[in-house]
Design an enzyme around this catalytic site. Structure first.
Site, PDB file in Angstrom:
ATOM      1  N   LYS A 205       0.859  -1.180   0.000  1.00  0.00           N
ATOM      2  CA  LYS A 205       0.000   0.000   0.000  1.00  0.00           C
ATOM      3  C   LYS A 205       0.895   1.229   0.000  1.00  0.00           C
ATOM      4  O   LYS A 205       1.715   1.418   0.901  1.00  0.00           O
ATOM      5  CB  LYS A 205      -0.908   0.000   1.228  1.00  0.00           C
ATOM      6  CG  LYS A 205      -1.793   1.231   1.291  1.00  0.00           C
ATOM      7  CD  LYS A 205      -2.840   1.140   2.354  1.00  0.00           C
ATOM      8  CE  LYS A 205      -3.653   2.416   2.395  1.00  0.00           C
ATOM      9  NZ  LYS A 205      -4.676   2.372   3.451  1.00  0.00           N
ATOM     10  N   ARG A 215     -10.843   9.868   1.565  1.00  0.00           N
ATOM     11  CA  ARG A 215     -10.730  10.568   2.855  1.00  0.00           C
ATOM     12  C   ARG A 215     -11.872  11.579   3.016  1.00  0.00           C
ATOM     13  O   ARG A 215     -12.314  11.825   4.136  1.00  0.00           O
ATOM     14  CB  ARG A 215      -9.346  11.212   3.000  1.00  0.00           C
ATOM     15  CG  ARG A 215      -8.253  10.132   3.106  1.00  0.00           C
ATOM     16  CD  ARG A 215      -6.850  10.710   3.252  1.00  0.00           C
ATOM     17  NE  ARG A 215      -5.835   9.675   3.119  1.00  0.00           N
ATOM     18  CZ  ARG A 215      -4.533   9.905   2.938  1.00  0.00           C
ATOM     19  NH1 ARG A 215      -4.089  11.150   2.879  1.00  0.00           N
ATOM     20  NH2 ARG A 215      -3.677   8.904   2.829  1.00  0.00           N
ATOM     21  N   LYS A 260      -2.110  -1.491  -3.899  1.00  0.00           N
ATOM     22  CA  LYS A 260      -2.987  -0.331  -3.851  1.00  0.00           C
ATOM     23  C   LYS A 260      -2.174   0.943  -3.899  1.00  0.00           C
ATOM     24  O   LYS A 260      -1.195   1.018  -3.162  1.00  0.00           O
ATOM     25  CB  LYS A 260      -3.780  -0.406  -2.544  1.00  0.00           C
ATOM     26  CG  LYS A 260      -4.704   0.741  -2.299  1.00  0.00           C
ATOM     27  CD  LYS A 260      -5.320   0.568  -0.952  1.00  0.00           C
ATOM     28  CE  LYS A 260      -6.181   1.789  -0.706  1.00  0.00           C
ATOM     29  NZ  LYS A 260      -6.595   1.871   0.662  1.00  0.00           N
ATOM     30  N   SER A 286     -10.167   5.537  -4.824  1.00  0.00           N
ATOM     31  CA  SER A 286     -11.119   6.622  -5.016  1.00  0.00           C
ATOM     32  C   SER A 286     -10.648   7.648  -6.051  1.00  0.00           C
ATOM     33  O   SER A 286     -11.441   8.092  -6.886  1.00  0.00           O
ATOM     34  CB  SER A 286     -11.365   7.312  -3.675  1.00  0.00           C
ATOM     35  OG  SER A 286     -10.140   7.709  -3.082  1.00  0.00           O
TER      36      SER A 286
HETATM   37  C1  PBG Z   1      -7.616   3.405   5.433  1.00  0.00           C
HETATM   38  C2  PBG Z   1      -7.865   3.234   3.980  1.00  0.00           C
HETATM   39  C3  PBG Z   1      -7.645   4.158   2.950  1.00  0.00           C
HETATM   40  C4  PBG Z   1      -8.157   3.588   1.806  1.00  0.00           C
HETATM   41  C5  PBG Z   1      -8.634   2.322   2.145  1.00  0.00           C
HETATM   42  N1  PBG Z   1      -8.431   2.123   3.486  1.00  0.00           N
HETATM   43  C6  PBG Z   1      -7.129   5.543   2.973  1.00  0.00           C
HETATM   44  C7  PBG Z   1      -5.802   5.828   3.506  1.00  0.00           C
HETATM   45  O1  PBG Z   1      -4.982   4.950   3.775  1.00  0.00           O
HETATM   46  O2  PBG Z   1      -5.563   7.021   3.703  1.00  0.00           O
HETATM   47  C8  PBG Z   1      -8.195   4.255   0.461  1.00  0.00           C
HETATM   48  C9  PBG Z   1      -9.233   3.765  -0.467  1.00  0.00           C
HETATM   49  C10 PBG Z   1      -9.501   4.654  -1.637  1.00  0.00           C
HETATM   50  O3  PBG Z   1      -8.854   5.707  -1.834  1.00  0.00           O
HETATM   51  O4  PBG Z   1     -10.388   4.305  -2.389  1.00  0.00           O
HETATM   52  N2  PBG Z   1      -6.403   3.054   5.934  1.00  0.00           N
END
Ligand code: PBG
Length: 337
Positions: A205, A215, A260, A286
């Site tokens: 990630k 967010r 991701k 997103s």
């Molecule tokens: C939380 C999380 C995030 C996403 C999934 N779980 C955001 C982040 O790590 O700030 C992002 C998913 C998306 O952008 O669609 N840890």
């Protein structure tokens, strides 16, 4: 032209366009296939009753109250989607520096899981493990002297996973990027009799700006403000390191691994799948979704076609499944052919 000799013999013996000539032969020679079985549908839940509100930065995406979730789940099943991922939009007044709401067995995500499971559908439910929906600073872990501490966070994540498993969650998906959390979660879950609960590790990630609209959707954007997650999420410059993350997560007991974001990281998806040959997932996050939808809304390209093409790219790279906010639309489109 047909008889003209060339250094390779008669012109041209090999015509790759032959197989592309008709739809039936294009289908016959397709190397990868996108199916509804590949789709995981992320959904946002909010408090309240009979509430549905649009997420402005994600056209077509909504936050729904728990009482309206079962109908979404039923639609997912109707169109053949195998699993949902549920994300809570926790009200600001329930956020604290240590994110204690994460351990409340009646918190939003646990209530949502119970509501979906009560519907008795053949549908997997996936929950994130990470503290960011619950912390007032928006970080995924506990902050001590300005740093997100690892081991103390992992202890809390284990407790979070337990309340989610007790609520009926089928797959725990740690998205926090703490070291050692997969092993700790496996021991904790097994110790509590949840040995059938699967672990889908967000292994690779990246610290990405493409999470921005998410967010907004869960309300952690204002919490994190100008902060970032670069002390735990990966540097976008790295790819060998992604393989090390995946290797560790597998050694610690991950059942499935994830990369991701998706589109800027297709090389990672391919390397992970080729190296390990394990169930490999990718998250069309997103920001990727928002970009394609926004361009579609402006009439600059065919937004839905662009999403399908991106998903096809994930399959070609080797993904076994894809998180996409477009899952329901795509499932409908795949059904109608
Ligand atoms: C939380 C999380 C995030 C996403 C999934 N779980 C955001 C982040 O790590 O700030 C992002 C998913 C998306 O952008 O669609 N840890």
């Amino acid at each position: 032209m047909a008889d003209r000799p060339t250094p390779l013999g008669r012109y041209p013996q090999t015509r790759l366009r032959r197989n592309r000539r008709d739809a039936w032969s294009r289908r016959l020679v397709a190397e990868s296939r996108l199916s509804v079985d590949d789709l995981i549908w992320p959904l946002f839940v909010r408090e309240g009753e009979n509430a549905i509100e649009a997420v402005p930065s994600m056209p077509g995406v909504e936050r729904v109250s728990v009482d309206r979730l079962a109908e979404r789940a039923a639609e997912a099943v109707e169109f053949g989607i195998p699993a949902l991922a549920i994300f809570p939009a926790t009200p600001p007044e329930k956020k604290t520096p240590d994110g204690d709401e994460a351990l409340n067995p009646d918190n939003l995500v646990c209530s949502a899981v119970r509501a979906v499971k009560a519907a008795g559908l053949e549908l997997g439910v996936i929950c994130d493990v990470a503290l960011d929906p619950y912390t007032s600073h928006g970080q995924d872990g506990l902050v001590r002297e300005g740093y997100v501490v690892n081991d103390e966070t992992v202890e809390m994540l284990c407790q979070q996973a337990l309340v989610q498993a007790e609520a009926g969650c089928d797959v725990i998906a740690p998205s926090d990027m703490m070291d050692g959390r997969i092993g700790a979660l496996r021991v904790t879950l097994d110790g509590a009799g949840f040995e059938h609960v699967r672990l889908m590790a967000y292994s690779a990630k990246y610290a990405s700006v493409y999470y921005g609209p998410f967010r907004d959707a869960v309300g952690s954007a204002s919490a994190i403000g100008q902060g970032d997650k670069r002390t735990y999420q990966m540097n976008p410059a790295n790819s060998d390191e992604a393989l090390r993350e995946v290797a560790l997560d597998l050694a610690e007991g991950a059942d499935m691994v994830m990369v991701k974001p998706g589109m800027p990281y297709l090389d990672i998806v391919q390397r992970v799948k080729q190296r390990f040959g394990v169930p490999t997932y990718v998250y069309q996050v997103s920001g990727e979704y928002a970009m394609l939808k926004a361009a579609g809304e402006k009439g600059w390209l065919d937004g839905d076609g662009a999403i399908l093409e991106a998903l096809q790219g994930f399959k070609r790279a080797g993904a076994d499944g894809i998180f996409t906010y477009a899952a329901l639309d795509v499932a409908k489109r795949l059904r109608s052919g």
